[in-house]
Design a protein around this motif. Structure first.
Motif, short mmCIF file in Angstrom:
data_model
loop_
_atom_site.label_atom_id
_atom_site.label_comp_id
_atom_site.label_asym_id
_atom_site.label_seq_id
_atom_site.Cartn_x
_atom_site.Cartn_y
_atom_site.Cartn_z
N ALA A 164 -17.71 -7.57 -1.57
CA ALA A 164 -16.66 -8.05 -0.67
C ALA A 164 -15.46 -8.55 -1.10
N PHE A 165 -15.82 -9.33 -2.16
CA PHE A 165 -14.45 -9.71 -3.06
C PHE A 165 -13.74 -8.69 -3.49
N ILE A 166 -14.25 -7.75 -4.21
CA ILE A 166 -13.58 -6.53 -4.60
C ILE A 166 -12.65 -5.59 -3.52
N ALA A 167 -13.50 -5.42 -2.48
CA ALA A 167 -12.93 -4.82 -1.08
C ALA A 167 -11.58 -5.53 -0.75
N LEU A 168 -11.79 -6.72 -0.72
CA LEU A 168 -10.57 -7.46 -0.01
C LEU A 168 -9.42 -7.36 -0.88
N VAL A 169 -9.84 -7.78 -2.45
CA VAL A 169 -8.56 -7.75 -3.32
C VAL A 169 -7.98 -6.65 -3.45
N THR A 170 -8.93 -5.53 -3.74
CA THR A 170 -8.24 -4.12 -3.96
C THR A 170 -7.58 -3.57 -2.58
N GLY A 171 -7.92 -3.87 -1.62
CA GLY A 171 -7.33 -3.65 -0.28
C GLY A 171 -5.99 -4.10 -0.21
N SER A 172 -5.86 -5.39 -0.71
CA SER A 172 -4.63 -6.15 -0.55
C SER A 172 -3.76 -5.48 -1.64
N ILE A 173 -4.27 -5.25 -2.81
CA ILE A 173 -3.27 -4.68 -3.90
C ILE A 173 -2.75 -3.14 -3.34
N TRP A 174 -3.65 -2.74 -2.45
CA TRP A 174 -3.37 -1.28 -1.80
C TRP A 174 -2.19 -1.34 -0.60
N GLY A 175 -2.41 -2.54 -0.15
CA GLY A 175 -1.71 -2.66 1.07
C GLY A 175 -0.41 -2.98 0.93
N LYS A 176 -0.18 -3.66 -0.34
CA LYS A 176 1.23 -3.91 -0.56
C LYS A 176 2.49 -2.72 -0.73
#
Lengths: 59, 246
Positions: free
Chosen positions: B104-116
């Motif tokens: 879940a942590f990987i999903a949230l942080v990589t999603g955040s990095i992708w979202g920027k």
């Protein structure tokens, strides 16, 4: 040779998204390695506890 | 089915049965993840809209999928523990929570990095992101419970109940992109429809999906076997094993 160097540079730059792509993959690598390390540390901890327990049984 | 589970869950049987699984599981996980990631990073053309930033999908989607699949597996384990009183399921519950929290942590942080670069923001309180954050918090609260209750078997029962209550979050995460207006794109892969991704871009994703799943199974199995050993320390077979140098 310089042509090849150029290609690798381009490849790593990820079309200006390099910082994002590489930090994402770096983070994933870190979390996976941490999980592998956790297996080892749990195993050592359990082995120590078992040793202590068996010693107490012998007494 | 019930008989099979009972037999398999007998600690000694489980310990020896799974001994030979560890090496192939770990090897296959490493192979699939390396192949899938290298292929996704270097062997696939950039996306026509998102350029090279889309390559984050190859770690983001497997992690997000597993964060939910692992929680569903925990729901199953909770029922095995609370209804059928299978002790082995209790051992698995907190271990699954550990690897599930990682996913879940990987999903949230990589999603955040992708979202920027794609959405122009690291974070937004929309349905998909918020419900996934709730899932991470569920995992964290489960792990906190494990540390707060000193008797591990009692802790596992509390965790089982907590897990069942939290199951409500899974359909919310899944349908969040359809129920609400959201920045998050719809599902790339669905069970019965054609994937919304070009086949050439799909293969590395499938490899990583399998690889990440195998990795989670490998980590959990490793830890579970060691805990079984400690729980069964009063049994003859563990004493023999330990005397033999483990």
């Amino acid at each position: 040779m310089s042509g090849l160097y150029h290609d690798i540079q381009d490849c790593l730059a990820m079309g200006h998204y390099g910082a994002y792509v590489w930090s994402a993959y770096g983070l994933v690598t870190m979390v996976l390695v941490l999980n592998i390390w956790a297996i080892k540390s749990q195993r050592q901890q359990i082995r120590r506890r078992l040793q202590r327990w068996f010693k107490e049984q012998v007494k | 089915m019930q008989r099979f589970i009972y037999q398999f869950a007998a600690s000694r049987h489980f310990y020896y049965q799974t001994q030979s699984w560890l090496f192939p599981l770990g090897l296959l996980a490493a192979l699939f993840i390396m192949l899938g990631s290298l292929w996704g990073l270097f062997g696939v053309p950039p996306d026509y809209q998102q350029g090279d930033a889309f390559r984050i999908i190859y770690v983001h989607v497997p992690a997000a999928f597993l964060s939910m699949a692992i929680y569903a597996a925990m729901g199953f384990m909770a029922i095995l523990l609370l209804v059928w009183r299978i002790k082995l399921a209790g051992i698995f519950l907190p271990l699954l929570a550990q690897i599930g929290a990682s996913m879940a942590f990987i999903a949230l942080v990589t999603g955040s990095i992708w979202g920027k670069p794609m959405w122009g923001t690291w974070w937004i309180w929309d349905a998909r992101l918020t419900s996934e954050l709730v899932l991470l918090l569920l995992y964290v609260s489960i792990l906190a419970t494990q540390f707060a209750v000193s008797n591990p078997e009692k802790a596992e029962k509390v965790i089982g109940i907590l897990t069942l209550v939290g199951l409500i979050d899974l359909p919310i995460i899944h349908y969040s992109v359809y129920w609400w207006n959201t920045l998050h794109q719809g599902a790339t892969l669905t069970l019965f429809e054609k994937p919304k991704i070009a086949p050439i871009m799909l293969y590395p994703l499938l490899l990583n999906l399998i690889g990440f799943s195998l990795f989670c199974a490998w980590v959990t199995l490793h830890k579970a076997r060691d805990i079984v050993l400690f729980r069964e320390r009063r049994q003859r077979w563990v004493m023999d094993l330990f005397a033999g140098g483990m």
